[in-house]
Design a protein around this motif. Structure first.
Motif, PDB file in Angstrom:
ATOM      1  N   THR A  18     -47.709  60.715   5.818  1.00  0.00           N
ATOM      2  CA  THR A  18     -47.015  61.895   6.322  1.00  0.00           C
ATOM      3  C   THR A  18     -45.527  61.812   6.037  1.00  0.00           C
ATOM      4  O   THR A  18     -44.895  62.777   5.603  1.00  0.00           O
ATOM      5  CB  THR A  18     -47.258  62.034   7.835  1.00  0.00           C
ATOM      6  OG1 THR A  18     -48.649  61.876   8.086  1.00  0.00           O
ATOM      7  CG2 THR A  18     -46.785  63.389   8.343  1.00  0.00           C
ATOM      8  N   ILE A  19     -44.946  60.613   6.281  1.00  0.00           N
ATOM      9  CA  ILE A  19     -43.504  60.452   6.053  1.00  0.00           C
ATOM     10  C   ILE A  19     -43.177  60.651   4.577  1.00  0.00           C
ATOM     11  O   ILE A  19     -42.195  61.317   4.224  1.00  0.00           O
ATOM     12  CB  ILE A  19     -43.031  59.071   6.549  1.00  0.00           C
ATOM     13  CG1 ILE A  19     -43.102  59.038   8.070  1.00  0.00           C
ATOM     14  CG2 ILE A  19     -41.614  58.776   6.072  1.00  0.00           C
ATOM     15  CD1 ILE A  19     -42.871  57.679   8.673  1.00  0.00           C
ATOM     16  N   ILE A  20     -44.038  60.089   3.707  1.00  0.00           N
ATOM     17  CA  ILE A  20     -43.799  60.226   2.269  1.00  0.00           C
ATOM     18  C   ILE A  20     -43.820  61.697   1.858  1.00  0.00           C
ATOM     19  O   ILE A  20     -43.092  62.127   0.970  1.00  0.00           O
ATOM     20  CB  ILE A  20     -44.844  59.408   1.468  1.00  0.00           C
ATOM     21  CG1 ILE A  20     -44.554  57.919   1.647  1.00  0.00           C
ATOM     22  CG2 ILE A  20     -44.833  59.773  -0.017  1.00  0.00           C
ATOM     23  CD1 ILE A  20     -45.636  57.009   1.134  1.00  0.00           C
ATOM     24  N   VAL A  21     -44.653  62.479   2.532  1.00  0.00           N
ATOM     25  CA  VAL A  21     -44.719  63.905   2.205  1.00  0.00           C
ATOM     26  C   VAL A  21     -43.465  64.636   2.695  1.00  0.00           C
ATOM     27  O   VAL A  21     -42.895  65.472   1.989  1.00  0.00           O
ATOM     28  CB  VAL A  21     -45.986  64.538   2.829  1.00  0.00           C
ATOM     29  CG1 VAL A  21     -45.940  66.054   2.705  1.00  0.00           C
ATOM     30  CG2 VAL A  21     -47.229  63.994   2.155  1.00  0.00           C
ATOM     31  N   VAL A  22     -43.041  64.316   3.904  1.00  0.00           N
ATOM     32  CA  VAL A  22     -41.965  65.083   4.527  1.00  0.00           C
ATOM     33  C   VAL A  22     -40.593  64.659   3.999  1.00  0.00           C
ATOM     34  O   VAL A  22     -39.696  65.494   3.837  1.00  0.00           O
ATOM     35  CB  VAL A  22     -42.030  64.933   6.063  1.00  0.00           C
ATOM     36  CG1 VAL A  22     -40.854  65.625   6.722  1.00  0.00           C
ATOM     37  CG2 VAL A  22     -43.343  65.499   6.583  1.00  0.00           C
ATOM     38  N   LEU A  23     -40.459  63.371   3.705  1.00  0.00           N
ATOM     39  CA  LEU A  23     -39.149  62.831   3.359  1.00  0.00           C
ATOM     40  C   LEU A  23     -38.469  63.543   2.174  1.00  0.00           C
ATOM     41  O   LEU A  23     -37.312  63.968   2.309  1.00  0.00           O
ATOM     42  CB  LEU A  23     -39.268  61.318   3.080  1.00  0.00           C
ATOM     43  CG  LEU A  23     -37.995  60.504   3.360  1.00  0.00           C
ATOM     44  CD1 LEU A  23     -37.558  60.691   4.819  1.00  0.00           C
ATOM     45  CD2 LEU A  23     -38.233  59.034   3.064  1.00  0.00           C
ATOM     46  N   PRO A  24     -39.165  63.702   1.038  1.00  0.00           N
ATOM     47  CA  PRO A  24     -38.492  64.357  -0.097  1.00  0.00           C
ATOM     48  C   PRO A  24     -37.974  65.745   0.256  1.00  0.00           C
ATOM     49  O   PRO A  24     -36.886  66.142  -0.201  1.00  0.00           O
ATOM     50  CB  PRO A  24     -39.597  64.455  -1.157  1.00  0.00           C
ATOM     51  CG  PRO A  24     -40.581  63.427  -0.786  1.00  0.00           C
ATOM     52  CD  PRO A  24     -40.529  63.295   0.702  1.00  0.00           C
ATOM     53  N   VAL A  25     -38.756  66.491   1.067  1.00  0.00           N
ATOM     54  CA  VAL A  25     -38.310  67.831   1.456  1.00  0.00           C
ATOM     55  C   VAL A  25     -36.986  67.737   2.201  1.00  0.00           C
ATOM     56  O   VAL A  25     -36.017  68.463   1.905  1.00  0.00           O
ATOM     57  CB  VAL A  25     -39.378  68.514   2.338  1.00  0.00           C
ATOM     58  CG1 VAL A  25     -38.900  69.894   2.768  1.00  0.00           C
ATOM     59  CG2 VAL A  25     -40.702  68.598   1.602  1.00  0.00           C
ATOM     60  N   LEU A  26     -36.929  66.809   3.150  1.00  0.00           N
ATOM     61  CA  LEU A  26     -35.694  66.662   3.927  1.00  0.00           C
ATOM     62  C   LEU A  26     -34.540  66.235   3.030  1.00  0.00           C
ATOM     63  O   LEU A  26     -33.416  66.723   3.162  1.00  0.00           O
ATOM     64  CB  LEU A  26     -35.908  65.640   5.048  1.00  0.00           C
ATOM     65  CG  LEU A  26     -36.908  66.070   6.124  1.00  0.00           C
ATOM     66  CD1 LEU A  26     -37.074  64.976   7.183  1.00  0.00           C
ATOM     67  CD2 LEU A  26     -36.463  67.369   6.782  1.00  0.00           C
ATOM     68  N   VAL A  27     -34.817  65.319   2.105  1.00  0.00           N
ATOM     69  CA  VAL A  27     -33.764  64.835   1.210  1.00  0.00           C
ATOM     70  C   VAL A  27     -33.235  65.986   0.356  1.00  0.00           C
ATOM     71  O   VAL A  27     -32.024  66.181   0.211  1.00  0.00           O
ATOM     72  CB  VAL A  27     -34.286  63.682   0.325  1.00  0.00           C
ATOM     73  CG1 VAL A  27     -33.285  63.358  -0.779  1.00  0.00           C
ATOM     74  CG2 VAL A  27     -34.544  62.449   1.181  1.00  0.00           C
ATOM     75  N   ILE A  28     -34.165  66.780  -0.198  1.00  0.00           N
ATOM     76  CA  ILE A  28     -33.749  67.906  -1.043  1.00  0.00           C
ATOM     77  C   ILE A  28     -32.878  68.873  -0.246  1.00  0.00           C
ATOM     78  O   ILE A  28     -31.777  69.261  -0.677  1.00  0.00           O
ATOM     79  CB  ILE A  28     -34.986  68.647  -1.619  1.00  0.00           C
ATOM     80  CG1 ILE A  28     -35.697  67.760  -2.638  1.00  0.00           C
ATOM     81  CG2 ILE A  28     -34.572  69.971  -2.262  1.00  0.00           C
ATOM     82  CD1 ILE A  28     -37.050  68.285  -3.064  1.00  0.00           C
ATOM     83  N   ILE A  29     -33.374  69.259   0.932  1.00  0.00           N
ATOM     84  CA  ILE A  29     -32.601  70.199   1.752  1.00  0.00           C
ATOM     85  C   ILE A  29     -31.242  69.598   2.086  1.00  0.00           C
ATOM     86  O   ILE A  29     -30.199  70.261   2.003  1.00  0.00           O
ATOM     87  CB  ILE A  29     -33.387  70.560   3.024  1.00  0.00           C
ATOM     88  CG1 ILE A  29     -34.642  71.360   2.652  1.00  0.00           C
ATOM     89  CG2 ILE A  29     -32.518  71.374   3.993  1.00  0.00           C
ATOM     90  CD1 ILE A  29     -35.506  71.746   3.824  1.00  0.00           C
TER      91      ILE A  29
END
Lengths: 281, 252
Positions: A18-29
């Motif tokens: 789950t973290i691997i999925v969510v992390l890139p989104v947060l980083v991009i934003i």
């Protein structure tokens, strides 16, 4: 390995996924906001571009994107919901409807540039709409249809059969049953599909590249037969075609695009929550 | 004696190749309770659903023969099924109110049929909820969700929702099977009240219930209507050996 340890390991794996999925989104934003927020001014979101898009704002692109999202939904929602109603409530389960279902699922996997070329061939050239908001919105709506149909069918088939039976047993016609019982209860699920697709209509570049997007058009559109600017194509243009544009302007444009999609989704999700609260079984 | 209000003549029903009803000939008298009993899978629910054509919803159903409601064959090709279903309403096994308010559940039928103005909202609510003895408990919370009610209240609300469209015949498909014994008893009392105005046909797997509530009773087995007679007689002096075996608990 004992049961308790494997339980812990499973939990850790699932959490990590789950973290691997969510992390890139947060980083991009995070990166977009960090680099772009400095260039966001009132002028940036409320005026047209100047000096070959190196100065001024992006208002025409914001307006264009809203026009395209609304236009795409005007076509895609009624078409998609009506065909979902037909497939789920009226059509039987036979070879033809199974083929249609298969086709719809496959349509969802077609690359968006193919939709762009299809729109160019059919709406721009064959129907002679020209490069216009109408052609672009229709192209986007074709791209949005598969997901809207599939989500709507799912939502309709989740409405308990007993609701339909009661309604019919009270002397309602089939359409009255759908209109008063099935649709209201399926609405939150249908909205989920629409929410996903509004965001996609706002964010996709390829389908509008050949059908509507103007490279630089520092005016607001006057009719549906006008070309317009749109945020994704504008971003593409200033990132690849125009030299000497500050990085912060590009990030700010991306940030506005993200914000537009998020704001639309936010309101749709609020609407869906209100509908859900009213109807639960 | 009154004319029968529901009558079947040579009724056969097939699910694909399986024959679920075999040559059913049945006469139901108005304004009394008629019970249909029999073991699971005997076709009693199918017969009930044939009386308002709810079987039409199932793919692969074929019906032969005639069902008359007040002299009209509802399987005639030019039959207005929607108007017929308004006259012949159904109460289902599991209480199934719509996920709406109590008020909206009751107004559902009248709004569909455009009769709400005629009767008036207040009259409608009071008439139907009085009839199912919920008026005193619910009159101050009509806007609450129907799903906040107990199972028994939900089933009463479903009956009230049905009475709102003023049917002649009430088909009840094991209406108490989801309820506890005390609630069952109270619903049975309600049925006794309702039979003054409505013809009630009730399917039940509970023989005691059939004996308590019904005036006439049909026993079904493997798609056949084995015996149909006055309830007292069926339970004391059945004419068919299979009926006797069933009511004395030898199978079922």
């Amino acid at each position: 390995m004992n049961a308790q340890r494997s339980e812990k390991l499973t939990f850790a794996l699932l959490l990590a996924a789950t973290i691997i999925v969510v992390l890139p989104v947060l980083v991009i934003i995070g990166i977009v906001i960090k680099n772009g927020v400095g260039a966001i001014t009132w002028e940036f979101i409320s005026t047209a571009p100047r000096d070959g898009m190196r100065a001024g704002g992006i208002l025409p692109a914001i307006v264009g994107t809203f026009c395209l999202m609304i236009g795409a939904m005007l076509f895609a929602v009624p078409l998609g919901v009506f065909s979902a109603i037909y497939l789920n409530e009226y059509a039987g389960d036979n070879l033809l409807t199974r083929l249609i279902r298969l086709a719809i699922i496959n349509l969802a996997g077609v690359p968006s540039v193919v939709y762009g070329l299809f729109g160019l061939g059919v709406f721009v050239m064959f129907f002679k709409f020209g490069t216009s908001i109408l052609a672009g919105a229709m192209t986007l709506s074709i791209m949005n249809l598969p997901v809207i149909i599939t989500a709507s069918r799912e939502a309709l088939s989740n409405v308990p059969q007993s609701f339909r039976e009661v309604s019919l047993s009270l002397g309602a016609t089939r359409w009255q049953t759908i209109r008063h019982v099935v649709l209201p209860n399926a609405l939150p699920g249908i909205l989920t599909g629409i929410i996903l697709e509004v965001g996609r209509a706002g964010g996709e570049t390829a389908p509008i590249l050949f059908t509507v997007a103007a490279f630089s058009l520092p005016f607001l559109p006057h009719s549906v037969f006008d070309q317009c600017m749109a945020l994704p194509t504008h971003l593409y243009a200033i990132s690849t075609q125009v030299p000497n544009i500050g990085l912060d302007v590009r990030y700010a444009t991306a940030m506005v695009l993200l914000a537009v999609v998020l704001i639309v989704n936010f309101f749709s999700i609020m609407l869906r929550m209100r509908l859900r609260r009213r109807r639960q079984w | 004696m009154d004319q029968p209000i529901v009558q079947t003549r040579g009724l056969n029903l097939y699910y694909g190749d399986f024959q679920a009803l075999k040559d059913i000939n049945l006469s139901i008298k108005p304004r009394q309770i008629t019970a249909l009993i029999g073991p699971s899978g005997c076709g009693k629910s199918t017969l009930l659903r044939a009386i308002n054509r709810m079987n039409d919803l199932i793919a692969g159903v074929r019906v032969e023969g005639e069902v008359f409601i007040g002299g009209e064959n509802i399987y005639a090709p030019d039959m207005d099924i929607v108007a017929m279903r308004k006259r012949v309403g159904m109460v289902f096994q599991r209480p199934n109110p719509f996920p709406l308010s109590i008020k909206e559940n009751i107004t559902f039928g009248p709004i569909i049929h455009n009769t709400l103005k005629q009767e008036g909202l207040d009259n409608l609510l009071e008439r139907t909820l009085q009839a199912v003895m919920l008026w005193d408990t619910l009159k101050d919370r009509l806007n609450q969700s129907a799903l906040s009610l107990s199972l028994e209240q939900r089933q009463r609300l479903c009956i009230a929702r049905l009475l709102a469209v003023m049917p002649d015949v009430l088909l009840m498909d094991e209406p108490c099977s989801a309820l506890d014994p005390a609630a069952t008893q109270r619903i049975e009392e309600l049925l006794h009240e309702l039979k003054a105005q409505y013809t009630i046909i009730i399917v039940t797997h509970n023989m005691q219930q059939a004996a308590r509530v019904s005036a006439e009773c049909g026993f079904m087995l493997l798609g056949e209507l084995v015996e149909f007679s006055e309830t007292g007689q069926m339970f004391t002096n059945p004419t068919d050996q299979r009926t006797e075996d069933y009511i004395s608990g030898r199978y079922g």
